[in-house]
Design a protein around this motif. Structure first.
Motif, short mmCIF file in Angstrom:
data_model
loop_
_atom_site.label_atom_id
_atom_site.label_comp_id
_atom_site.label_asym_id
_atom_site.label_seq_id
_atom_site.Cartn_x
_atom_site.Cartn_y
_atom_site.Cartn_z
N GLU A 24 16.67 1.01 -2.99
CA GLU A 24 16.63 0.87 -4.44
C GLU A 24 16.96 2.20 -5.09
O GLU A 24 16.71 3.25 -4.51
N MET A 34 7.85 3.89 2.71
CA MET A 34 8.71 4.20 1.56
C MET A 34 9.17 5.64 1.68
O MET A 34 8.35 6.54 1.79
N GLY A 66 0.81 -1.22 0.00
CA GLY A 66 0.00 0.00 0.00
C GLY A 66 0.84 1.27 0.00
O GLY A 66 0.38 2.33 0.38
P1 ADP Z 1 3.75 -1.45 -2.27
O1 ADP Z 1 3.86 -2.91 -1.99
O2 ADP Z 1 3.76 -0.61 -1.05
O3 ADP Z 1 2.66 -1.14 -3.23
P2 ADP Z 1 5.73 -1.33 -4.48
O4 ADP Z 1 7.12 -1.85 -4.38
O5 ADP Z 1 4.74 -2.14 -5.27
O6 ADP Z 1 5.15 -1.07 -2.99
O7 ADP Z 1 5.75 0.14 -5.07
C1 ADP Z 1 4.58 0.92 -5.15
C2 ADP Z 1 4.82 2.12 -6.03
O8 ADP Z 1 5.91 2.90 -5.51
C3 ADP Z 1 5.23 1.76 -7.46
O9 ADP Z 1 4.13 1.51 -8.29
C4 ADP Z 1 5.97 3.05 -7.84
O10 ADP Z 1 5.06 4.09 -8.12
C5 ADP Z 1 6.70 3.43 -6.57
N1 ADP Z 1 8.07 2.86 -6.55
C6 ADP Z 1 8.44 1.68 -6.00
N2 ADP Z 1 9.76 1.44 -6.19
C7 ADP Z 1 10.25 2.52 -6.85
C8 ADP Z 1 11.56 2.91 -7.35
N3 ADP Z 1 12.65 2.13 -7.16
N4 ADP Z 1 11.67 4.09 -7.99
C9 ADP Z 1 10.58 4.91 -8.17
N5 ADP Z 1 9.34 4.60 -7.72
C10 ADP Z 1 9.16 3.44 -7.08
#
Ligand code: ADP
Length: 446
Positions: A200, A168, A164
């Motif tokens: 990342e 982050m 969600g």
């Molecule tokens: P969650 O499990 O909280 O949804 P995700 O890893 O799926 O987390 O990431 C959710 C969103 O965060 C992605 O769709 C993107 O918009 C952003 N995001 C994730 N990782 C990165 C990255 N390395 N660089 C830029 N945006 C990112």
């Protein structure tokens, strides 16, 4: 095949699963909290069992209460829906230990993919490209600082147990690493009870492209194409479309077959979604969701395949019965997530629905559990309806979507319908020219 399925969820998704079961001749049991006594799924299900008070942890997350409801009603299988216990490996294990089938993957796969570091290791081990970043968890500020310098700025610090978009944080330069690191950790601890984080490279203008896969556990795996879910607010999806406007057939074939092959090598069973960031022609895996997705209907619209039905079939041990070459993609589909929120401030807006009218006509589908007089309870996710539109071309789809949004009436509470009307009128959206930061930049410009 199962005779009776217990649906351990609420809202539109409980209704969605009930519908698939009815069409398959399967009886349904819906469990619900005291706040959901008047829910549409509760009204329509063959049986309903109250499992506790409104707070999720006392009802929809109450594993003993759900297992007891399955026992007393004589259910064969449990469908966890989306959210709540859908990605809880322990729940999947307990369901099977109690003699019910779990409509989802094995507990082992849920566990691996629920730990994002383990997930990246697992998929990169079988050949999927991942976002460059730390080698596993980062456990101290010093290590975070060194790793960030190596990766290069900006960097993203992410919760290992994330979901969600929580836990982050971005560090734009060396001076921001320490505070971003501790904020990500404390947010992760509060949200997931686990403060483990990893790092990342932060991609500047990627699109979020995900692949829907289905595996039967007998070695047959197919993919149902891609979805573009780049229109996001706070890392949460707002509008999704299939197939993605940014990819050509060659790029699609490549990533689709790569994802399907990965699922096959991992011995996966069930539906699943591999999520990638796509930038400058390159795909980078970010995570895999081991469940149905909110946006699964757009894939159903372009393939004509009922993904919940497929999910139930493979959980009952049935083989797929078709191959990749049997899957055809027709036309274009877009989904708007309608939330009970103020369209400008995004403040939650629960309450009584005075008037509800869903749009209709060719190519329009509304997945919602709302009805006139229903009260949206304040305790749960704010998603109240999904407007899903299909057209022969992207242009036709957009025209229909515009018309459907005009027709949609939800009175009594604030909803994000006006936001959708505004977004789809933006020239960038019409051109299919947007990335994951597009919506937030647009809102900042207000
Ligand atoms: P969650 O499990 O909280 O949804 P995700 O890893 O799926 O987390 O990431 C959710 C969103 O965060 C992605 O769709 C993107 O918009 C952003 N995001 C994730 N990782 C990165 C990255 N390395 N660089 C830029 N945006 C990112």
């Amino acid at each position: 095949m199962f005779e009776k399925v217990l649906i351990a969820n609420r809202g539109e998704i409980a209704l969605r699963i009930h519908r698939a079961c009815r069409e398959m001749g399967i009886s349904t049991v819906v469990v619900h909290s005291t706040a959901d006594e008047d829910a549409m799924a509760v009204r329509l299900a063959d049986e309903a069992v109250c499992i506790g008070p409104p707070k999720s942890r006392d009802s929809y997350l109450n594993i003993p209460a759900i297992l007891s409801a399955a026992t007393i009603t004589g259910a064969d299988a449990i469908h966890p829906g989306i959210g709540f216990l859908a990605e809880n490996a322990q729940f999947a294990e307990m369901v099977e230990e109690h003699g019910f089938a779990f409509i989802g993957p094995t507990a082992e796969h849920i566990r691996i993919m629920g730990d994002k570091i383990a997930a990246k290791e697992a998929v990169s081990g079988v050949g999927l490209p991942v976002v460059p970043g730390s080698d596993g968890a980062v456990t101290s500020v010093e290590a975070a600082q060194t790793t960030a310098d190596e990766i290069g700025y900006p960097v993203l610090i992410k919760a290992t147990a994330g979901g969600g978009g929580r836990g982050m944080k971005i560090a734009n330069n060396a001076g921001e690493v320490a505070s971003a690191f501790s904020m990500a950790r404390s947010e992760a601890k509060a949200a997931f009870g686990d403060d483990s984080v990893y790092m990342e490279r932060y991609l500047g203008r990627p699109r979020h492209i995900e692949i829907q896969i289905l595996a039967d556990g007998h070695g047959n795996v197919v993919h149902f194409g891609e979805r573009d879910c780049s229109v996001q607010r706070r890392h949460q999806k707002v509008i999704e479309e299939a197939l993605p406007p940014a990819l050509n057939a060659e790029q699609r074939d490549l990533i689709g077959s790569l994802a399907a092959r990965t699922a096959q090598k991992l011995g996966y069973r069930g539906v699943g979604t591999m999520e990638f960031l796509y930038e400058d022609g390159e795909f980078f895996f970010i995570e895999m969701n081991t469940r149905l997705q909110v946006e699964h209907p757009i894939t159903e619209m372009i393939t004509g395949i009922d993904l919940v039905r497929e999910q139930i079939r493979v959980a009952a041990g049935a083989p797929l019965g078709y191959e990749q070459s049997d899957i055809e993609f027709n036309g274009h589909s877009i989904e708007c997530r309608v939330n009970a929120e103020d369209p400008e401030t995004f403040a939650p807006s629960p309450g009584r629905i005075r008037s509800f009218h869903a749009p209709g006509g060719l190519g329009i589908r509304v997945d919602s559990a709302l009805y006139d007089g229903y009260s949206v309870p304040p305790y749960y996710d704010s998603l109240i309806a999904k407007l899903i539109v299909h057209g022969a071309t992207r242009n036709e789809c957009l025209m229909r979507l515009r018309r459907a949004l005009e027709e949609f009436v939800i009175e009594g509470i604030s909803t994000t319908l006006p936001l959708h009307a505004r977004l789809i009128a933006e020239q960038d959206f019409v051109n299919g020219d947007y990335d994951i930061h597009w919506l937030e930049k647009l809102m900042q410009g207000d």
